[in-house]
Scaffold this motif. Structure first.
Motif, short mmCIF file in Angstrom:
data_model
loop_
_atom_site.label_atom_id
_atom_site.label_comp_id
_atom_site.label_asym_id
_atom_site.label_seq_id
_atom_site.Cartn_x
_atom_site.Cartn_y
_atom_site.Cartn_z
N THR A 120 0.76 -1.31 0.13
CA THR A 120 0.13 0.05 -0.02
C THR A 120 0.69 1.37 0.01
N ASN A 121 1.96 1.42 0.79
CA ASN A 121 2.74 2.32 0.83
C ASN A 121 3.62 2.72 -0.42
N ARG A 122 3.96 1.65 -1.12
CA ARG A 122 4.64 1.65 -2.46
C ARG A 122 3.84 2.34 -3.52
N ALA A 123 2.52 1.69 -3.41
CA ALA A 123 1.66 2.31 -4.53
C ALA A 123 1.21 3.78 -4.11
N ARG A 124 1.06 4.13 -2.62
CA ARG A 124 0.71 5.74 -2.58
C ARG A 124 2.01 6.49 -2.90
N HIS A 125 3.30 5.71 -2.78
CA HIS A 125 4.41 6.72 -3.30
C HIS A 125 4.39 6.78 -4.67
N SER A 126 4.21 5.60 -5.68
CA SER A 126 4.25 5.88 -6.95
C SER A 126 3.11 6.67 -7.31
N ILE A 127 1.96 6.71 -6.71
CA ILE A 127 0.97 7.55 -7.33
C ILE A 127 1.44 9.01 -6.98
N ARG A 128 1.90 9.13 -5.80
CA ARG A 128 2.65 10.81 -5.69
C ARG A 128 3.50 11.19 -6.69
N GLU A 129 4.28 10.02 -7.04
CA GLU A 129 5.54 10.47 -8.05
C GLU A 129 4.70 10.89 -9.43
N ILE A 130 3.87 9.92 -9.87
CA ILE A 130 3.04 10.41 -11.15
C ILE A 130 2.48 11.64 -11.06
N ILE A 131 1.72 11.97 -10.08
CA ILE A 131 1.34 13.31 -9.75
C ILE A 131 2.28 14.30 -10.09
N ASN A 132 3.45 14.26 -9.31
CA ASN A 132 4.37 15.50 -9.28
C ASN A 132 4.95 15.31 -10.88
N VAL A 133 4.93 14.18 -11.52
CA VAL A 133 5.31 14.39 -12.87
C VAL A 133 4.59 15.20 -13.76
N PHE A 134 3.14 15.14 -13.44
CA PHE A 134 2.17 15.95 -14.23
C PHE A 134 1.99 17.23 -13.68
N THR A 135 2.24 17.62 -12.42
CA THR A 135 1.92 18.98 -11.99
C THR A 135 3.26 19.80 -11.77
N ASN A 136 4.48 19.32 -12.28
CA ASN A 136 5.66 20.01 -12.09
C ASN A 136 5.68 20.86 -13.33
N GLY A 137 6.08 22.09 -13.13
CA GLY A 137 5.80 23.04 -14.26
C GLY A 137 7.11 22.88 -15.42
#
Length: 146
Positions: A120-137
């Motif tokens: 669960t923690n790994r999945a949460r971390h991966s999702i955060r990474e993906i969101i960061n890729v999309f939201t990083n300017g």
């Protein structure tokens, strides 16, 4: 006899722990395969089984309190090894078997829950990474048909 009731509740708790172990395995599979609907159903059923386990434990405590004329706190601290002394030889063997099964089931469940927590923690971390890729300017995301 009250001791037979105790054995019945211990066996019932054993069945519930087996079910929780099975659900933890299914949960692990659903986490790995990212099957969110399945995961939701599993979690709901786990809560139901855990509540039933709590009710069975409460009944077992009531039996111990009644038989030994002790408080709830004392009943909760009473080990199966101490209770074993009040059974005949055949019942002691049965209690010993149940005690070992319960110990094994609890250990297995703990291991599975730990693995599921890591997943669960790994999945949460991966999702955060993906969101960061999309939201990083600095990153450009294009929707281009090739």
């Amino acid at each position: 006899m009250i001791l037979n009731k105790l054995l019945t509740y211990l066996k019932y708790e054993e069945q519930l722990l087996v079910e929780l172990n099975n659900l933890a395995e299914k949960q692990q599979f659903a986490l790995v395969k990212f099957q969110m609907e399945e995961l939701e159903q599993i979690v709901k059923y786990q809560e139901e089984v855990a509540n039933n386990l709590k009710l069975a434990e409460d009944q077992r405590m009531n039996i111990l309190m009644s038989y030994f004329k002790i408080s709830r706190k004392e009943a909760m601290e009473l080990s199966l090894s101490k209770i074993e002394e009040h059974f005949n030889n055949d019942e002691r063997i049965e209690i010993y078997k149940i005690k070992n099964k319960l110990r094994r089931l609890l250990s297995d469940l703990s291991d599975k829950n730990l693995a599921n927590k890591v997943l669960t923690n790994r999945a949460r971390h991966s999702i955060r990474e993906i969101i960061n890729v999309f939201t990083n300017g600095n990153n450009n995301v294009y929707s281009v048909r090739v």
